[in-house]
Design a protein around this motif. Structure first.
Motif, PDB file in Angstrom:
ATOM      1  N   ALA A 272      -5.868  -1.849 -12.942  1.00 30.06           N
ATOM      2  CA  ALA A 272      -4.732  -1.436 -12.110  1.00 30.06           C
ATOM      3  C   ALA A 272      -3.600  -0.969 -13.024  1.00 30.06           C
ATOM      4  CB  ALA A 272      -4.297  -2.589 -11.219  1.00 30.06           C
ATOM      5  N   ALA A 274      -1.558   1.543 -12.015  1.00 31.54           N
ATOM      6  CA  ALA A 274      -0.540   2.205 -11.195  1.00 31.54           C
ATOM      7  C   ALA A 274       0.753   1.401 -11.191  1.00 31.54           C
ATOM      8  CB  ALA A 274      -1.051   2.356  -9.761  1.00 31.54           C
ATOM      9  N   PHE A 325      -1.728  -4.622 -15.465  1.00 31.59           N
ATOM     10  CA  PHE A 325      -0.723  -4.231 -16.456  1.00 31.59           C
ATOM     11  C   PHE A 325       0.572  -4.977 -16.139  1.00 31.59           C
ATOM     12  CE2 PHE A 325      -1.862  -0.713 -19.296  1.00 31.59           C
ATOM     13  CZ  PHE A 325      -3.172  -0.505 -18.865  1.00 31.59           C
ATOM     14  N   LYS A 339       1.700 -13.460 -14.520  1.00 32.49           N
ATOM     15  CA  LYS A 339       1.021 -12.508 -13.612  1.00 32.49           C
ATOM     16  C   LYS A 339      -0.487 -12.650 -13.659  1.00 32.49           C
ATOM     17  CE  LYS A 339       4.375  -9.184 -13.508  1.00 32.49           C
ATOM     18  NZ  LYS A 339       5.006  -8.006 -14.003  1.00 32.49           N
TER      19      LYS A 339
HETATM   20  O1  C5P Z   1       3.875  -7.661 -10.165  1.00 35.30           O
HETATM   21  P1  C5P Z   1       3.874  -6.398 -10.963  1.00 35.30           P
HETATM   22  O2  C5P Z   1       4.199  -5.180 -10.166  1.00 35.30           O
HETATM   23  O3  C5P Z   1       4.675  -6.432 -12.215  1.00 35.30           O
HETATM   24  O4  C5P Z   1       2.338  -6.305 -11.440  1.00 35.30           O
HETATM   25  C1  C5P Z   1       1.862  -5.231 -12.160  1.00 35.30           C
HETATM   26  C2  C5P Z   1       0.390  -5.110 -11.965  1.00 35.30           C
HETATM   27  O5  C5P Z   1       0.018  -5.294 -10.597  1.00 35.30           O
HETATM   28  C3  C5P Z   1      -0.084  -3.736 -12.330  1.00 35.30           C
HETATM   29  O6  C5P Z   1      -1.414  -3.849 -12.784  1.00 35.30           O
HETATM   30  C4  C5P Z   1      -0.011  -2.997 -10.994  1.00 35.30           C
HETATM   31  O7  C5P Z   1      -0.879  -1.890 -10.956  1.00 35.30           O
HETATM   32  C5  C5P Z   1      -0.414  -4.078 -10.017  1.00 35.30           C
HETATM   33  N1  C5P Z   1       0.217  -3.982  -8.693  1.00 35.30           N
HETATM   34  C6  C5P Z   1      -0.526  -3.675  -7.572  1.00 35.30           C
HETATM   35  N2  C5P Z   1       0.063  -3.636  -6.337  1.00 35.30           N
HETATM   36  C7  C5P Z   1       1.371  -3.904  -6.191  1.00 35.30           C
HETATM   37  C8  C5P Z   1       2.163  -4.214  -7.329  1.00 35.30           C
HETATM   38  C9  C5P Z   1       1.558  -4.249  -8.570  1.00 35.30           C
HETATM   39  O8  C5P Z   1      -1.733  -3.420  -7.705  1.00 35.30           O
HETATM   40  N3  C5P Z   1       1.938  -3.853  -4.993  1.00 35.30           N
END
Ligand code: C5P
Length: 402
Positions: A272, A274, A325, A339
């Motif tokens: 992930a 994004a 990430f 995380k």
């Molecule tokens: O919690 P945070 O946004 O910092 O986490 C980052 C990670 O979680 C990244 O790998 C991001 O792609 C993923 N993410 C996600 N969906 C979200 C928020 C973050 O997949 N709504």
């Protein structure tokens, strides 16, 4: 380690200013143990002399298709069969156009048609020529036919412009050539990658988004495909070319991204990358919002939480090996470790986006990977392409052990 030991490489040199780097490239390929035969186009000879490349390669340089003496020594078919890899560096816009058309009016283009070996191109041209739709279409077509594209890189150009179109440096090209022969570590695995920002609509003309360029996610998709994986790339709105052999699904909002990812499940590995918007407006106005004279200078926008795509997929019963990430501006490793646990991940990749040379939208990155034992592994600052290949190799190793 000589990663190209015993490999036979035909190096095609086209007519661009980056041909000066080809001399260094011959050295790097030979340092890695390769035997090199150089084929030059007429244009290539205007930029660098055959004598230089002959001295460096230790072999006669091949110049003409219709030279009886040269054909008698090692003709174009013989050379095409001899090669384990044909690497064309620099590959000019004109040369790419001719290859896309199957033109075979000189030694290099005829050899490319005749060879069964993989052909890799290192594009090098002015940034406007690279961006031109004709060149982009040729690049897509060549990639779809299995040509590998190494670069181009972004940066300042010989003509004074700045942008995409620089040939990769000799060292990186030699490594990419070596990668072509490496055991493909993700063969047979399905890899799902998210990339880019999301856009959350406020009304028909406005949205909330962030600075993510998608470059890291796209570089990972390219590296995973090179490692033999079947790659699905779910991308928010970005201006990037789809890497070869990658299935791309374009989405806009976080909820679209989750739906596209769920439709692409099951998979073996999820990365992930994004930058998903954590919040979206609670209601999307049906019409463009007007300034409200009764509400003073302010406007209150009610936001609601978006689903966490990574956490959702990582908590399924058929959960993939999950890599997230953590882009942070402070307390990098602490936040990343938290995380990893909260989202039930196998690995988390921490990067410091407060540093402008490796932050959002930059060409380079530097990362620290943390595993479930909280063991950190760091990769020093380098191009996102190189970091992506290192990270994919690391993930492949962990998946094998899992
Ligand atoms: O919690 P945070 O946004 O910092 O986490 C980052 C990670 O979680 C990244 O790998 C991001 O792609 C993923 N993410 C996600 N969906 C979200 C928020 C973050 O997949 N709504």
């Amino acid at each position: 380690m000589q990663r190209l030991f015993g490999k036979r490489i035909v190096l095609g040199v086209g007519g661009g200013i980056a041909a000066y780097k080809s001399a260094e490239l011959v050295r790097r390929l030979r340092d890695q143990g390769a035997e090199v035969h150089v084929v030059m186009t007429r244009g290539g000879r205007e930029f660098i002399t055959p004598l230089t490349l002959q001295a460096l390669s230790g072999n006669p340089v091949h110049l003409d298709l219709l030279d009886p003496a040269a054909e008698a020594a090692m003709g174009h078919i013989e050379l095409a069969k001899w090669a384990d890899l044909v690497l064309i560096a620099p590959a000019t816009a004109d040369l790419m156009a001719r290859l896309a058309q199957g033109v075979a009016d000189d030694l290099l283009t005829a050899l490319v048609l005749a060879t069964d070996a993989p052909v890799a191109l290192a594009p090098a041209m002015n940034q406007a020529m690279w961006r031109d739709p004709a060149t982009q279409a040729n690049a897509e077509l060549l990639a779809s036919r299995g040509f590998r594209l190494f670069g181009p890189a972004a940066g300042s150009q010989a003509c004074g412009d700045v942008g995409l179109g620089r040939m990769l440096e000799a060292e990186e090209l030699a490594q990419r050539a070596a990668d072509c022969f490496e055991f493909r570590s993700l063969t047979g695995l399905r890899v799902l990658i998210t990339a880019g920002p999301t856009q959350e609509n406020i009304d028909p003309v406005r949205y909330i988004t962030n600075h993510s360029s998608g470059k890291m996610g796209f570089a990972l998709a390219e590296a995973a495909a090179e490692a033999g994986a079947q790659v699905t790339l779910v991308s928010g709105p970005v201006h990037l070319r789809t890497p070869e052999r990658v299935q791309r699904i374009n989405v806009t909002s976080a909820r679209d991204m989750l739906a596209a990812c769920e439709a692409a499940m099951p998979c073996d590995v999820l990365i992930a990358a994004a930058a998903v918007a954590d919040y979206r407006p609670e209601v999307v106005a049906e019409h463009k919002m007007k300034k409200d004279p009764t509400s003073g200078d302010g406007l209150l926008l009610q936001l609601v939480r978006n689903p966490d795509i990574l956490a959702t997929l990582a908590s399924r019963v058929d959960r993939p090996f999950s890599v997230g990430f953590a882009a942070e501006t402070q307390n990098l490793l602490d936040y990343a470790a938290r995380k990893l646990k909260d989202k039930n991940l196998d690995l988390i990749v921490a990067n410091d986006v407060a540093n402008p040379s490796i932050g959002f939208n930059s060409e380079e990155n530097a990362i620290t990977i943390i595993d479930r034992e909280l063991q950190p592994t760091s990769f020093a600052q380098s191009s996102k392409g190189k970091i992506a290949r290192q990270l994919i190799a690391f993930i492949a190793d962990r998946v094998k052990r899992a």
